[in-house]
Scaffold this motif. Structure first.
Motif, PDB file in Angstrom:
ATOM      1  N   VAL A 206       0.834  -1.201   0.000  1.00  0.00           N
ATOM      2  CA  VAL A 206       0.000   0.000   0.000  1.00  0.00           C
ATOM      3  C   VAL A 206       0.870   1.253   0.000  1.00  0.00           C
ATOM      4  O   VAL A 206       0.606   2.223  -0.716  1.00  0.00           O
ATOM      5  CB  VAL A 206      -0.952  -0.002   1.211  1.00  0.00           C
ATOM      6  N   ASP A 207       1.939   1.240   0.810  1.00  0.00           N
ATOM      7  CA  ASP A 207       2.831   2.396   0.894  1.00  0.00           C
ATOM      8  C   ASP A 207       4.047   2.271  -0.018  1.00  0.00           C
ATOM      9  O   ASP A 207       4.955   3.107   0.029  1.00  0.00           O
ATOM     10  CB  ASP A 207       3.297   2.589   2.347  1.00  0.00           C
ATOM     11  N   ASN A 208       4.083   1.205  -0.825  1.00  0.00           N
ATOM     12  CA  ASN A 208       5.189   0.995  -1.769  1.00  0.00           C
ATOM     13  C   ASN A 208       6.526   0.826  -1.047  1.00  0.00           C
ATOM     14  O   ASN A 208       7.558   1.335  -1.485  1.00  0.00           O
ATOM     15  CB  ASN A 208       5.277   2.154  -2.778  1.00  0.00           C
ATOM     16  N   VAL A 209       6.499   0.093   0.059  1.00  0.00           N
ATOM     17  CA  VAL A 209       7.726  -0.203   0.803  1.00  0.00           C
ATOM     18  C   VAL A 209       8.092  -1.664   0.543  1.00  0.00           C
ATOM     19  O   VAL A 209       7.355  -2.570   0.959  1.00  0.00           O
ATOM     20  CB  VAL A 209       7.545   0.030   2.315  1.00  0.00           C
ATOM     21  N   PRO A 210       9.198  -1.930  -0.154  1.00  0.00           N
ATOM     22  CA  PRO A 210       9.572  -3.322  -0.437  1.00  0.00           C
ATOM     23  C   PRO A 210       9.945  -4.075   0.833  1.00  0.00           C
ATOM     24  O   PRO A 210      10.444  -3.486   1.806  1.00  0.00           O
ATOM     25  CB  PRO A 210      10.789  -3.192  -1.363  1.00  0.00           C
ATOM     26  N   GLY A 211       9.705  -5.377   0.804  1.00  0.00           N
ATOM     27  CA  GLY A 211      10.199  -6.256   1.858  1.00  0.00           C
ATOM     28  C   GLY A 211      11.257  -7.170   1.269  1.00  0.00           C
ATOM     29  O   GLY A 211      11.986  -6.784   0.353  1.00  0.00           O
ATOM     30  N   VAL A 212      11.335  -8.379   1.782  1.00  0.00           N
ATOM     31  CA  VAL A 212      12.237  -9.378   1.206  1.00  0.00           C
ATOM     32  C   VAL A 212      11.466 -10.113   0.119  1.00  0.00           C
ATOM     33  O   VAL A 212      10.361 -10.617   0.359  1.00  0.00           O
ATOM     34  CB  VAL A 212      12.734 -10.369   2.280  1.00  0.00           C
ATOM     35  N   HIS A 213      12.030 -10.169  -1.056  1.00  0.00           N
ATOM     36  CA  HIS A 213      11.346 -10.737  -2.211  1.00  0.00           C
ATOM     37  C   HIS A 213      10.844 -12.153  -1.911  1.00  0.00           C
ATOM     38  O   HIS A 213      11.580 -13.003  -1.409  1.00  0.00           O
ATOM     39  CB  HIS A 213      12.302 -10.761  -3.409  1.00  0.00           C
ATOM     40  N   LYS A 214       9.560 -12.372  -2.199  1.00  0.00           N
ATOM     41  CA  LYS A 214       8.892 -13.663  -2.051  1.00  0.00           C
ATOM     42  C   LYS A 214       8.796 -14.153  -0.606  1.00  0.00           C
ATOM     43  O   LYS A 214       8.564 -15.340  -0.366  1.00  0.00           O
ATOM     44  CB  LYS A 214       9.566 -14.732  -2.927  1.00  0.00           C
ATOM     45  N   VAL A 215       8.960 -13.249   0.348  1.00  0.00           N
ATOM     46  CA  VAL A 215       8.698 -13.599   1.747  1.00  0.00           C
ATOM     47  C   VAL A 215       7.312 -13.071   2.095  1.00  0.00           C
ATOM     48  O   VAL A 215       7.102 -11.861   2.166  1.00  0.00           O
ATOM     49  CB  VAL A 215       9.753 -13.018   2.702  1.00  0.00           C
ATOM     50  N   GLY A 216       6.382 -14.000   2.257  1.00  0.00           N
ATOM     51  CA  GLY A 216       5.024 -13.622   2.619  1.00  0.00           C
ATOM     52  C   GLY A 216       4.794 -13.780   4.111  1.00  0.00           C
ATOM     53  O   GLY A 216       5.720 -14.085   4.877  1.00  0.00           O
TER      54      GLY A 216
END
Length: 734
Positions: A206-216
């Motif tokens: 929602v805020d366009n803040v990336p996390g760790v790719h493919k970590v749900g």
């Protein structure tokens, strides 16, 4: 039976609240968006200068604020909005919130009036430049909690969950969700103290803040349970195996920035906005400013609200606090109120209509349980005199052909309803009026078409009454169908309609009866709880009608479509009630013939494959197709497995015999299991016929949906499918 209800618990007792002063913080930015998209985008008024002005978000916001303070009476409070302009997060990460759509112009124009009316209602309003509303809320919440003041934050924003502790809880008045310490951990799988770590891993789209790719969410919870924190995880990143470890190591440089963006500030400098902190006197809730409020309401066309100011006493001074919602046993006071408490309709004043006399807004709810003949005859007289009555049944089943009445409720004016318990058998059930005698006395009114009736999904209730020998006449309105005509793409259950158009939540069926294997029949629900639940349904149905019907009246085309839907409901009720006669011997022979063909196909498939195998196993099919027979791989599943779905089988069947056999086997197995074996078993024991249900308010295209059983999906492309129709017969001699 009602649809999609929501939990309810009345506010804490005043005596308890007085011992614990409370700070009530409202996420105003969340509120105004919800107000707008909960139906507020469609309302407008003509201002004194002739300008047509959107007012829906303003009106719904007023309702939400009134209701919140009624449910959580507090000493201190503030409604906090995001200020215009960039914040410190934009300086850290220019792409912050870059993907968000711009605010609709019709909402933007209502922000200034919303700020104004909230202030006039006695609420301090804050919009602090350079920080977001969450940061202001976080700072005030921590200051108050440090002083032993209980803090209730009203918001649907999950980001605020990181603030939760033993003194701070979050309520979502739209969903009824409570995020206290237990609630946060139950919802997210991690304690509140790890919510920032959790968000760092999963990111915030929602805020366009990336996390760790493919970590749900599931992977994030697993990692935090194993390593204890993101800091510990980063320190041991080399030990994390597989794609997760690889993606984690790629994100190591980003994660500290992610923490800065996601962590709510709790040390904002607010002294220019809230003087004398840490004292909270500057955000003590005040009295509504009656005269300016009345002028505001009249200006924006809220006539019912304006009239209520002249006749109702002001809100008592907020000298009482409210204890936090309890984690179990009690639920947050997020619905209206118990039967004797104040409540308000969402919209200012319903339009006058022929079958619903105009009244002002309802400012109280009076729900009555009818246990004596005197009370019954008083209400029967009211039903006979009323121009429109909302009716709701509580039953033993969702299967409308088998459901039997447990109780009936009625509402004749907003805020007033009565429940007649008839077959409650719980351990504390009171003596109830005789079932047969009550229905016998109601029958003339129910069957008189001159007495206009209203319901939510009237076709169901008509079946229920018909199960007891009553053919109800005079159903002139159905709120489910009104919603379907006006907002075909939105949900049409009563709970959704009440929330969207009235800002009201209701008691959840599961809260009364439980879930799954532990669910009890409605007849075992305590009568006082059942009465409130059922009365609320009738009351809300009447209120929703008073909002939706004027909109249909105002548009000749929509009104015509609605009248067609009502007429269709009548025809469908007759079709469903009549049912379809089934020739059971014909179906039995078809099942035998299809079973023989299925067996032959299995043998043919074994011969082609050179071995027996499970024709329904994707794994075994893959091994036979691709490893043994060398068929080409058409596509793969999301997990990388070689697909053998229907699309693949159809493609392969063009060139290879085995996939064609599998397709035919699947089609015949489905036909046998769904229709030739089952249809005769679905015949009703009383009628000997199959009674499908036609859902009107499901498909956005307007088509009907047949279910239990689905008679629309009987195949017509194969000879076997066409033969099934031969089993639908007419009675002898007709």
């Amino acid at each position: 039976m009602s649809e999609e209800p929501t939990p309810h618990t009345p506010p804490s007792a005043a005596a308890d609240a007085a011992r614990r002063p409370t700070l009530l913080l409202v996420d105003g930015s969340s509120y105004l968006y919800r107000a707008f998209f909960a139906g507020g985008e469609s309302m407008s008024t003509t201002l004194p200068d002739g300008t047509v002005y959107k007012t829906g978000a303003i009106r719904i916001m007023i309702n939400m604020m009134q209701k919140l303070l009624k449910d959580f009476p507090s000493v201190y409070g503030a409604c906090v909005f995001d200020a215009k302009g960039p914040t410190f997060r934009d300086a850290i990460y220019p792409e912050y919130k870059a993907q968000r759509s711009p605010m609709p112009d019709d909402l933007r124009s209502q922000i200034a009036p919303i700020h104004e009316v909230v202030r006039l209602m006695g609420w301090p309003v804050l919009d602090v430049p350079g920080v977001e509303a969450d940061d202001v809320i976080g700072t005030l919440a921590v200051i108050a909690a440090q002083q032993g003041i209980e803090v209730v934050i009203s918001s649907g924003d999950k980001d605020l969950a990181q603030l939760v502790n033993e003194h701070i809880a979050i309520i979502d008045t739209m969903s009824g969700k409570v995020r206290d310490l237990a609630g946060v951990e139950a919802e997210f799988g991690v304690p509140a103290r790890l919510m920032v770590d959790y968000q760092m891993l999963v990111g915030d789209t929602v805020d366009n803040v990336p996390g760790v790719h493919k970590v749900g969410p599931k992977t994030a919870v697993k990692l935090l349970q194993e390593y204890g924190s993101v800091d510990a995880l980063m320190a041991q990143a080399d030990q994390v195996k597989g794609a997760v470890g690889e993606n984690l190591r790629k994100a190591l440089d980003w994660l500290p920035t992610g923490r800065q963006l996601l962590t709510i500030k709790t040390d904002c400098d607010l002294n220019g906005w809230v003087p004398d902190l840490p004292a909270l006197d500057a955000i003590r809730l005040g009295e509504p400013q009656t005269a300016p409020l009345k002028t505001f309401y009249e200006t924006y066309g809220f006539k019912g609200l304006a009239q209520s100011l002249g006749s109702s006493s002001p809100r008592p001074a907020a000298e009482l606090g409210s204890s936090l919602p309890r984690p179990s046993g009690e639920r947050a006071g997020v619905r209206g109120s118990p039967p004797s408490s104040p409540t308000h309709d969402l919209f200012s004043e319903p339009a006058t209509e022929p079958d619903s006399p105009p009244t002002g807004e309802s400012n109280s709810t009076t729900y009555e349980t009818i246990l004596t003949w005197e009370a019954f005859h008083t209400w029967l007289a009211r039903l006979q005199a009323a121009e429109l009555v909302a009716v709701d049944t509580e039953t033993t089943s969702l299967d409308d052909m088998r459901a039997e009445i447990v109780g009936i409720s009625f509402s004749v004016v907003p805020g007033q309803a009565a429940y007649i318990p008839l077959r409650h058998a719980g351990p504390d059930a009171p003596e109830q009026l005789p079932f047969d005698e009550v229905l016998a006395q109601l029958k003339p009114w129910l069957e008189n078409p001159a007495h206009h009736k209203l319901g939510q999904h009237i076709k169901y209730d008509r079946h229920v009454f018909a199960n007891h020998g009553i053919e109800v006449q005079g159903y002139t309105h159905d709120t489910m169908l009104q919603s379907y005509v006006l907002e075909v793409h939105k949900p049409h259950g009563l709970a959704s309609l009440a929330q969207r158009h009235l800002g009201r939540s209701g008691i959840a069926y599961e809260d009364l009866c439980g879930k799954g294997a532990h669910q009890i029949p409605f007849a075992q629900v305590d009568v006082p709880k059942a009465a409130e639940y059922s009365c609320e349904d009738s009351d809300q149905t009447l209120d929703v009608h008073r909002v939706l019907w004027p909109q249909l009246q105002a548009d000749a085309k929509l009104r015509f479509i609605y009248e067609l839907e009502i007429a269709s409901s009548e025809a469908l009720y007759r079709i469903e009630r009549n049912g379809v006669l089934i020739d059971a011997p014909t179906l039995a022979k078809q099942s035998h013939d299809i079973g023989s063909r299925i067996h032959a196909l299995e043998q043919e498939a074994y011969e082609i494959a050179g071995q027996p195998f499970n024709l329904s196993s994707p794994k075994q099919l893959g091994e036979i197709f691709f490893d043994k027979l060398g068929l080409p791989v058409i596509k793969k599943t999301a997990t990388g497995a070689r697909s053998t779905d229907e699309e693949v089988l159809e493609k392969l069947a063009e060139d290879y015999p085995l996939p064609a056999k599998i397709l035919e086997h699947r089609g015949l197995s489905k036909l046998k299991g769904t229709y030739t074996d089952k249809l005769a078993q679905l015949a009703h024991p009383r009628t000997g016929r199959v009674h499908t249900h036609y859902a009107q308010a499901v498909a956005v295209t307007g088509r009907l949906s047949s279910n239990d059983p689905n008679l629309q999906n009987i195949p017509i492309r194969t000879p076997e499918g066409r033969k099934v129709r031969e089993a639908f017969v007419a009675p002898a001699g007709s």
